[in-house]
Write an enzyme that holds these catalytic residues in place. Structure first.
Site, PDB file in Angstrom:
ATOM      1  N   LYS A  36       6.567  -5.190  -4.028  1.00  0.00           N
ATOM      2  CA  LYS A  36       6.610  -5.692  -5.398  1.00  0.00           C
ATOM      3  C   LYS A  36       6.458  -4.560  -6.397  1.00  0.00           C
ATOM      4  O   LYS A  36       7.216  -4.438  -7.357  1.00  0.00           O
ATOM      5  CB  LYS A  36       5.523  -6.752  -5.592  1.00  0.00           C
ATOM      6  CG  LYS A  36       5.665  -7.916  -4.623  1.00  0.00           C
ATOM      7  CD  LYS A  36       4.457  -8.818  -4.637  1.00  0.00           C
ATOM      8  CE  LYS A  36       4.550  -9.825  -3.501  1.00  0.00           C
ATOM      9  NZ  LYS A  36       3.349 -10.672  -3.398  1.00  0.00           N
ATOM     10  N   ASP A  72       7.345 -11.269  -6.656  1.00  0.00           N
ATOM     11  CA  ASP A  72       5.900 -11.444  -6.765  1.00  0.00           C
ATOM     12  C   ASP A  72       5.566 -12.929  -6.623  1.00  0.00           C
ATOM     13  O   ASP A  72       6.428 -13.748  -6.335  1.00  0.00           O
ATOM     14  CB  ASP A  72       5.392 -10.879  -8.089  1.00  0.00           C
ATOM     15  CG  ASP A  72       5.762 -11.748  -9.264  1.00  0.00           C
ATOM     16  OD1 ASP A  72       6.695 -12.571  -9.126  1.00  0.00           O
ATOM     17  OD2 ASP A  72       5.128 -11.633 -10.315  1.00  0.00           O
TER      18      ASP A  72
END
Length: 226
Positions: free
Chosen positions: A121, A139
């Site tokens: 991420k 995310d």
DNA sequence: ATCCCGAGGG
DNA sequence: CCCTCTGGAT
């Protein structure tokens, strides 16, 4: 095809709702963005942006982080939370950049994820915003909304990235990530999605699962700068 | 109380 | 898969 609806229409609607969706971190170089993004883990942009001016002034390059005094670095980043782990990561990043990347932040996913404290991420945020490398940012918000939109059933970041990547051209990935994540933060929350103030009625398969009374839904909207 | 644009370790 | 790490905002 009823499930996935029209991904492009959802993206367009979110684009109208959040015309300024972008990376909210303050940075002027790949290193600054990398540091700010590492600090963002389980924190907020406001808290990160509050500490980065002093941090960037004190540690202008990779060598500065590599040689940082742990206690001093921890003190500077304390308000962002998880300061012990993050301080160790930043020092490790400085050392790794000096030892393996000539002091510069690498611009590939494979290299970025070898850095301490940098996962998929964080790496994709850096790639998309500092290197213009197309990438999705799977995310928690992005994964939750991709599930609600019917784009993919899996909750695993790799599977989500793969499936959503096939629904949109690479040139859309960075903007799409920002729009979807903003929507997740501002309206489509995990517990109480504010469907009554969401423009995706008729497009989102999960529409109506949260409060649909506009008056009630409006109280759930989180405004920017939070 | 609950959540935050996670990552590392068991 | 699970757990831990942290302070701050709401």
């Amino acid at each position: 095809m009823a499930g996935p609806g029209q991904p492009q229409a959802i993206d367009a609607a979110l684009g109208e709702l959040y015309p300024d969706a972008d990376c909210e971190l303050d940075f002027t170089s790949p290193l600054e963005l990398l540091v700010a993004t590492v600090l963002s883990a389980q924190s907020t942009d406001r808290r990160v942006n509050a500490v980065t001016p002093a941090l960037f002034a004190r540690y202008p390059d990779a060598a500065a982080y590599a040689g940082a005094d742990v206690a001093e670095l921890e003190a500077l980043i304390t308000p962002t939370g998880f300061f012990r782990a993050k301080a160790g990561h930043l020092i490790g990043i400085g050392a790794a950049l000096d030892e393996r990347f000539d002091g510069a932040v690498p611009g590939t996913l494979a290299d970025l994820v070898t850095l301490p404290g940098v996962g998929r991420k964080t790496a994709n945020v850096v790639l998309g915003n500092a290197f213009d490398v197309p990438g999705l940012t799977p995310d928690t918000h992005f994964i939750r909304l991709a599930n609600r939109f019917g784009w993919v059933a899996s909750t695993k970041p790799d599977a989500v990235e793969q499936a959503v990547g096939e629904l949109f051209p690479p040139e859309d990935w960075v903007q799409l990530s920002h729009r979807v994540i903003w929507h997740g933060r501002r309206r489509c929350h995990a517990r109480r999605p504010a469907c009554g103030v969401c423009p995706l009625e008729g497009l989102c398969p999960s529409y109506g699962e949260g409060p649909t009374d506009p008056a009630v839904a409006a109280t759930l909207v989180r405004e920017p700068r939070g």
